[in-house]
Design an enzyme around this catalytic site. Sequence first.
Site, mmCIF file in Angstrom:
data_model
loop_
_atom_site.group_PDB
_atom_site.id
_atom_site.type_symbol
_atom_site.label_atom_id
_atom_site.label_comp_id
_atom_site.label_asym_id
_atom_site.label_seq_id
_atom_site.Cartn_x
_atom_site.Cartn_y
_atom_site.Cartn_z
ATOM 1 N N ASP A 1 28.482 87.352 188.123
ATOM 2 C CA ASP A 1 29.428 88.235 188.779
ATOM 3 C C ASP A 1 30.834 87.651 188.758
ATOM 4 O OD1 ASP A 1 27.439 90.064 189.436
ATOM 5 O OD2 ASP A 1 27.036 89.122 191.377
ATOM 6 N N ARG B 1 23.733 87.802 183.454
ATOM 7 C CA ARG B 1 25.113 88.207 183.730
ATOM 8 C C ARG B 1 25.574 87.582 185.044
ATOM 9 N NH1 ARG B 1 24.461 94.628 183.309
ATOM 10 N NH2 ARG B 1 22.679 94.069 184.589
ATOM 11 N N ARG C 1 23.250 84.131 196.325
ATOM 12 C CA ARG C 1 24.308 84.123 197.343
ATOM 13 C C ARG C 1 23.797 84.632 198.687
ATOM 14 N NH1 ARG C 1 28.795 87.512 194.548
ATOM 15 N NH2 ARG C 1 29.782 87.309 196.606
#
Length: 255
Positions: A52, A50, A202
Amino acid sequence: MPRYALKVEYHGAPYVGWQRQIGLHTVQGCLEAALAKLEKREHKIVAAGRTDAGVHALAQVCHCDMEGEWDGFRLSEALNFHLKPEPIAVVAVARVADDWHARFSALERRYFFRLLARRAPVTHDRGLVWQVKGKLDIEAMRAGAEHLIGHHDFTTFRSTICQAKSPMKTLDEITISEHPVAAGAEFHFKLRARSFLHNQVRSIVGTLERVGAGTWEPDFVKTALQTRDRAACGPVCAPEGLYLAGVGYPEDPFA
């Protein structure tokens, strides 16, 4: 029901992420709506991972079950027609075994991150790179990244809302390359692992940027990792520079 693997690319800016959410604009929701145009029923597709809100994909992989037999090319063409004008493209479709699973059959995920270092504003690549204004030392970032390779407790680089059962992950690769651009440089980060924690990539890039900027020494990355404390992490960088670049399987279904 025949099962099909789909390789999908998308621009993540218009979406709140991959996962279907009631009343919200998602990549999964758009794909399932397109499938419903081909076979009028509720569809549920499963993805390798998945992404974001704002994160892009070059080669997301998912699977769907169809009632009828479809030629792969015809299915991709039909889906792309019904996906217009969404910035989503089905670039390949392959018939797979009934027990093949986009998520659980995967051996690795690959992520790609674009970081632009220059003072001039982004124009053509707006929304596709993360921009910082200062110069970055690539050798310092590479030295910091070395501390993250291997099997570690990545609590420091994990979102506080991460739902993974364990923070233990094996990071197989981080490579960083520098590419000159007008009035600056673009840095490419490539990361490879069997799976990643929520916001792990990230968080890692945001920390390495601080090292490249000279705010932290490369060895601070090792200290931050060993601290197992989210507060020791650098700033989580913006999502627009992040791309799901590929998913590896024992046999490539699209070969």
